[in-house]
Scaffold this motif. Structure first.
Motif, mmCIF file in Angstrom:
data_model
loop_
_atom_site.group_PDB
_atom_site.id
_atom_site.type_symbol
_atom_site.label_atom_id
_atom_site.label_comp_id
_atom_site.label_asym_id
_atom_site.label_seq_id
_atom_site.Cartn_x
_atom_site.Cartn_y
_atom_site.Cartn_z
ATOM 1 N N GLY A 177 0.842 -1.194 0.000
ATOM 2 C CA GLY A 177 0.000 0.000 0.000
ATOM 3 C C GLY A 177 0.875 1.241 0.000
ATOM 4 N N GLY A 178 0.259 2.380 -0.189
ATOM 5 C CA GLY A 178 0.997 3.636 -0.183
ATOM 6 C C GLY A 178 1.572 3.931 1.195
ATOM 7 N N ALA A 179 2.403 4.965 1.261
ATOM 8 C CA ALA A 179 2.983 5.378 2.534
ATOM 9 C C ALA A 179 1.892 5.904 3.465
ATOM 10 N N PHE A 180 2.066 5.693 4.755
ATOM 11 C CA PHE A 180 1.180 6.257 5.795
ATOM 12 C C PHE A 180 -0.271 5.804 5.667
ATOM 13 N N GLN A 181 -0.500 4.579 5.273
ATOM 14 C CA GLN A 181 -1.870 4.087 5.095
ATOM 15 C C GLN A 181 -2.353 3.215 6.253
ATOM 16 N N ARG B 156 -3.881 -5.117 -0.036
ATOM 17 C CA ARG B 156 -3.503 -3.735 -0.357
ATOM 18 C C ARG B 156 -4.275 -2.829 0.593
ATOM 19 N N VAL C 62 -5.619 0.757 1.864
ATOM 20 C CA VAL C 62 -6.002 2.118 1.465
ATOM 21 C C VAL C 62 -6.837 2.702 2.599
ATOM 22 N N CYS C 63 -6.520 3.895 3.040
ATOM 23 C CA CYS C 63 -7.258 4.531 4.144
ATOM 24 C C CYS C 63 -7.354 3.587 5.354
ATOM 25 N N GLY C 64 -6.306 2.850 5.633
ATOM 26 C CA GLY C 64 -6.284 1.979 6.809
ATOM 27 C C GLY C 64 -7.008 0.659 6.619
ATOM 28 N N ILE C 65 -7.610 0.460 5.445
ATOM 29 C CA ILE C 65 -8.419 -0.744 5.232
ATOM 30 C C ILE C 65 -7.706 -1.666 4.254
ATOM 31 N N VAL D 268 -7.590 -4.539 1.618
ATOM 32 C CA VAL D 268 -8.433 -5.247 0.651
ATOM 33 C C VAL D 268 -7.627 -6.437 0.150
#
Lengths: 171, 124
Positions: free
Chosen positions: B6-10, B114, B116-119, B121
């Motif tokens: 996932g992206g940084a800081f997710q 992956r 995204v926004c802490g979730i 998937v």
């Protein structure tokens, strides 16, 4: 209902968010605009978004900082766009929350959730370019990432829009 | 093997802790080469790759090595291929290596998430 909509630049997340609001049916619609009009480019972007919303019966209220103090009509459908601007405003504007940005924005979201019937927040996917940033920009990414994760936890639905196509992250 | 990207800081690290129940994690930013063979889980796996490349090591065999030596490991890495091609040659090599290695690991993994926004998937 609390929906979070994320996506890259030009992904169609705004149009999708507006459609989500319309799909909720007739309601008092409030658009919380967070982009501070610094220059011509901002004005053009704001004009484009106003045009997109013109037939959708939104009342626009500007909120650049201090979301917690914003009053919206009870039970209204609120669309806040965009979280990435609000976070930058809180961090860098004189009256902003600075290092308390995450707490200030979180309190603002909680406040809106307490007033609105439905809340839709548009945020921005800017975390996957792998570039090493200076300390200040990295802090901005960290704050926005923390707020996104916090909203994702609270949200009933999280959608990532890619090429105008909604991908379900949480439902 | 489980791969969390996932992206940084997710919120990847927190998500990985939740799904794996692991408490002790190697940190790819600071650990040595051998820890990849022995650890239960590793965070900042992309930094692990960066460090090995910085030492001049060939990283292409990492997916096979992990599958052979540590097949139940949980690896947490940043997705970092969604930006402009870096100007610096090492950065270009690093970015591509992380992408290729994660692709190889994903092929071996029983689950890939992956975040995204802490979730998280599950994409595999």
């Amino acid at each position: 209902m609390f929906r979070v909509i994320t996506g890259g630049s030009g992904s169609g997340k705004s149009a999708y968010a507006e459609q989500c609001v319309l799909d909720l049916g007739p309601a008092e619609r409030i658009y919380v605009a967070t982009m501070y009009p610094y220059d011509e480019e901002c004005h053009a972007r704001i004009a484009r978004h106003r045009q997109m919303r013109s037939r959708k019966q939104f009342s626009t209220v500007e909120c650049y900082t201090g979301l917690e103090c914003l009053q919206v009509p009870a039970g209204s459908v609120v669309l806040l766009e965009c979280m990435s601007n609000l976070v930058a405003n809180e961090m860098y504007q004189e009256q902003g929350a600075g290092e308390g940005t995450v707490e200030a924005v979180t309190a603002g979201i909680d406040s809106l959730l307490g007033q609105a019937g439905h809340l839709v927040v548009v945020t921005n996917e800017i975390f996957s370019d792998g570039l090493p940033y200076d300390e200040e920009t990295a802090r901005y990414l960290r704050y926005l990432g923390e707020i996104n994760a916090r909203m994702g936890y609270l949200a009933d639905a999280v959608t990532e829009v890619v090429c105008g196509i909604p991908l379900i992250i949480k439902r | 093997m489980i791969l969390v990207i996932g992206g940084a800081f997710q919120g990847k690290q927190r998500f990985a802790r939740e799904i794996s129940g692991l408490e002790h994690w190697a940190d790819g930013q600071s650990c040595g080469k051998e820890e990849l063979d022995t650890c239960d889980g590793m965070i900042h796996f992309h930094e692990y790759i960066r460090n090995r490349l910085g030492e001049g090591l060939d990283c292409t065999g990492i997916p096979e090595r992990v599958a052979r030596n540590n097949p139940h490991v949980v690896l947490v890495a940043n997705e970092l291929g969604c930006g402009v091609v870096p100007v610096d040659a090492f950065d270009r090599r690093y970015r591509e290596a992380v992408g290729r290695i994660c692709t190889g690991l994903a092929a071996e993994a029983e689950a890939v998430y992956r975040v995204v926004c802490g979730i998280g998937v599950r994409i595999k």
